[in-house]
Write an enzyme that holds these catalytic residues in place. Structure first.
Site, PDB file in Angstrom:
ATOM      1  N   CYS A  27      17.242  19.496 -23.310  1.00 31.78           N
ATOM      2  CA  CYS A  27      16.670  20.363 -22.277  1.00 31.78           C
ATOM      3  C   CYS A  27      15.489  21.190 -22.750  1.00 31.78           C
ATOM      4  CB  CYS A  27      17.746  21.239 -21.647  1.00 31.78           C
ATOM      5  SG  CYS A  27      18.413  22.533 -22.714  1.00 31.78           S
TER       6      CYS A  27
ATOM      7  N   HIS B 131      20.973  26.439 -20.882  1.00 36.19           N
ATOM      8  CA  HIS B 131      20.176  25.376 -20.285  1.00 36.19           C
ATOM      9  C   HIS B 131      18.771  25.918 -20.062  1.00 36.19           C
ATOM     10  CE1 HIS B 131      18.913  21.866 -18.217  1.00 36.19           C
ATOM     11  NE2 HIS B 131      18.736  22.485 -17.081  1.00 36.19           N
TER      12      HIS B 131
ATOM     13  N   ASP C   8      13.127  21.586 -12.869  1.00 35.04           N
ATOM     14  CA  ASP C   8      13.972  21.219 -14.011  1.00 35.04           C
ATOM     15  C   ASP C   8      13.807  19.734 -14.289  1.00 35.04           C
ATOM     16  OD1 ASP C   8      15.876  20.928 -15.956  1.00 35.04           O
ATOM     17  OD2 ASP C   8      17.472  21.963 -14.867  1.00 35.04           O
TER      18      ASP C   8
END
Length: 705
Positions: free
Chosen positions: A282, A345, A368
């Site tokens: 991530c 995250h 994202d």
């Protein structure tokens, strides 16, 4: 009389770049410079001619085209004549404008205004010359230069306009930054070189947009461009930039921990004609997104959500299941999804207006690029207005329910129960566990000596936990969500007369032991028999269990009003060969009181921390000089480090080398050198990785004069 012939053009790349805030792009300084221009601004264009320009007879039209088949109807083509008598651009700012600034006989200088809504990417330019009043006679000149036109946060008419200069300097112009990892108890900043002005970055960003399949007519819309970027940064669906991997085996690629900047990733991607680069997680996806967005002129920041929910079944809760013995059921239940909580995250926020939403929902929007859930038919997420997320307005585009659950989901524990209609009963609900802290790098310089350079932006995404406003936002979000009644039923407090407390562990140095502790207190006037299960497991940072490290189960009797502490002692030998990336440890405790049927459960997590790499380098150096640096790292373990490698990244250096095994407690010292090209404060980042240790890193700044 024939039409005048164009013999050459001059885009005044460096002169225009200062006015357009693009003077840092290496493309405008190259031996064969390319213009990098921001929409909504004017630029100078010089035209060389084969004879003197006659303002009464000669006609020059300038044409700009975007995409394979430019058309005026779709806004991807413009043909504008030079009108020597005009002294002002057209009143409508949304059409191209051309003014004759200077007539020097065999050359002219034009002032060309770019509309603030045009597509971003590579435009083609051509010139058509004719004679006034004569048909059928024309000459064409195709300009060889690629003309890059990008978003303009300095222009009020542009959808990405950002008023605050300090924010523009950070979110558009800053080439270095930090990506926040670690835990909410101890955030850890990972230094990163975004390098959006490198000669490869803007061409790579344009190539990625092309590959995304976004229609050319949509490439002026920051909403759709941001959505396309969130899809093309990951490799699923479209052979995008980065392939993800989370199982710890990176032998056929590069470990996500080894990357220290985006430049090497983009170089490898373009060198292989768009083959996805192995591997990312991530924070790598987020860092690459920053580079691409900033290269295209879109304000962007990397944002970290600590304890981030991944709600797979759209219930706005994270459901965890335990068997009748208190053991966690891995993988969840069939049909109930496989929810998880990521220790952290990292996503991105991009700045733009939202004309597709009611007034007040513009500003920062979440996108994202980490592949988690399909949106439409593609693995992508956003842009979701953070104002909508905070208010629980999950009906607003795009993917707001998913982002809302990431920061607000309730964590619910269920245990097998033969007396329940569906086989399980709820034993706890935690409304405070998810979205514990949301961070981004603060404006201004990086803290090279610590991690005090973050800004807590939690209150932009959610109201204070437990407040009436926070609960109202949750209730607002779940109004239209079909939820099982067993999640909402609030258990009574009767028969809950034993108090439990799982003691928090903030952080533990790698190679040290730790103690898991549960404190119990019998508040009743009677004896209570407690059965308890305590488990310590290694987990991937996205919350899934890797290995059980150690567990204990037992029964104890508590006399009336007795206090007791139950411990699980974990030594390095218990966990060294069971840890995975980031060295996260998850603690679970489940207890049952025999006499009252009271059930309790709790969880905690922490990570084992590594020593930093120490870097020795000069404080200042001159541009063009060779700069030598040394760096050292001490193995904190009682076992050797194997399969070692390190990377060094900075101005003029991008080095990756293997290293011999490192003995227990040994300190290694190695060196590197580079020649700095540009003056200014430059960041040097060193990263060390091995089979046993990942992501030991250090950084320093050098002033290049």
């Amino acid at each position: 009389m024939e039409p005048i012939t164009v013999t050459g053009v001059n885009f005044f790349c460096q002169e225009n770049s200062k006015h357009h805030h693009t003077d840092e792009y290496e493309l405008v300084k190259a031996e064969a410079p390319a213009p990098v221009l921001r929409r909504g601004e004017s630029f100078l264009l010089g035209i060389d001619l084969d004879r003197t320009f006659d303002v009464e007879k000669d006609v020059i039209r300038i044409s700009f085209g975007f995409g394979e088949k430019p058309t005026v109807i779709l806004g991807t083509k413009s043909v504008t004549p030079v009108k020597p008598k005009h002294t002002h651009f057209p009143k409508d700012p949304h059409i191209w404008g051309v003014l004759l600034k200077e007539n020097n006989g065999n050359s002219v200088i034009l002032n060309v205004r770019i509309p603030p809504h045009v597509q971003v990417g590579v435009w083609n330019c051509s010139l058509i010359t004719t004679i006034a009043g004569k048909r059928g006679m024309r000459k064409d000149y195709n300009v060889e230069n690629d003309v890059y036109i990008i978003f303009n946060p300095w222009c009020k008419e542009d959808g990405v306009y950002m008023e605050n200069e300090e924010e523009r300097n950070e979110y558009v112009l800053n080439e270095t930054g930090k990506i926040w990892t670690g835990t909410f108890k101890k955030p850890k900043g990972k230094h990163w070189i975004f390098g959006q002005f490198d000669d490869i970055s803007l061409p790579a960003a344009v190539f990625l947009l092309e590959k995304s399949g976004l229609a050319t007519a949509q490439r002026g819309n920051p909403i759709m461009v941001a959505r396309a970027i969130s899809a093309i940064i990951n490799a699923l669906d479209d052979d995008g930039l980065l392939e993800g991997r989370w199982d710890g085996d990176y032998s056929d690629g590069t470990s996500p921990f080894a990357w220290t900047g985006t430049g090497a990733i983009l170089e490898q991607y373009l060198a292989t004609n768009g083959t996805p680069v192995k591997y990312g997680q991530c924070w790598v996806y987020s860092a690459a997104t920053v580079t691409v967005c900033r290269a295209l002129g879109m304000p962007c920041r990397s944002t970290t959500n600590y304890v981030s929910a991944h709600d797979t079944n759209a219930t706005l809760t994270v459901d965890k299941f335990f068997d009748i013995f208190g053991e966690k059921i891995e993988g969840g239940l069939e049909g109930a999804g496989n929810d998880s909580c990521w220790n952290f995250h990292v996503w991105n926020d991009v700045w733009m207006t939202r004309p597709d939403l009611p007034p007040g929902y513009g500003g920062w929007q979440v996108i994202d690029a980490t592949p988690q859930e399909v949106s439409g038919t593609v693995m992508r997420c956003g842009p979701a207005s953070i104002v909508a997320v905070k208010k629980g307005e999950i009906g607003f585009l795009y993917d707001t329910p998913f982002v809302f659950s990431e920061v607000n989901a309730d964590v619910v524990h269920f245990q097998e129960n033969d007396e329940s209609d569906w086989g399980f009963s709820r034993i706890s609900i935690n409304q405070y566990h998810v979205g514990r802290m949301i961070l981004t790098k603060r404006l201004g310089p990086i803290d090279d000596n610590g991690d005090n350079d973050y800004t807590d932006i939690t209150d932009l995404f959610k109201n204070k936990e437990g407040s009436e406003a926070e609960r109202l936002a949750v209730y607002n979000a779940v109004r239209g969500v079909p939820k099982a009644k067993h999640i909402y039923d609030i258990p009574g407090n009767e028969n809950q007369d034993v108090e439990f407390d799982l003691v928090d562990i903030e952080t533990v140095p790698y190679g040290h032991k730790f103690n898991m502790q549960v404190r119990l207190e019998n508040k009743s006037d009677a004896v209570r028999t407690v059965k308890i299960v305590m488990t310590a497991s290694s987990v991937y940072y996205m919350g899934t269990t890797a290995n059980d490290i150690k567990k204990t189960r037992g029964t104890l009797k508590l006399e009336p009003h007795q206090r007791e502490t139950v411990r699980l002692e974990v030594f390095p030998k218990d966990y060294l060969n069971k840890l995975v990336d980031h060295f996260f440890v998850k603690l679970y405790a489940v207890a049952n009181v025999e006499e009252t049927k009271q059930v309790w459960s709790e969880e905690d997590d922490f990570n084992l921390t590594l020593p930093d790499i120490k870097i020795t380098a000069p404080v200042k150096a001159n541009a063009g000089d060779k700069v030598n640096i040394k760096f050292s790292f001490r193995n904190p373990l009682e076992i050797p480090l194997t399969q070692c490698s390190y990377t060094v990244e900075g101005p003029g250096i991008n080095k990756k080398e293997s290293h011999a095994d490192v003995k227990p407690k040994e300190t290694i010292v190695t060196s590197a050198s580079f020649v700095a090209k540009k003056p200014g404060s430059k960041k040097i980042i060193v990263n060390f990785t091995s089979k046993e240790i990942h992501n030991a890193h250090g950084s320093t700044n050098i002033i290049i004069e």
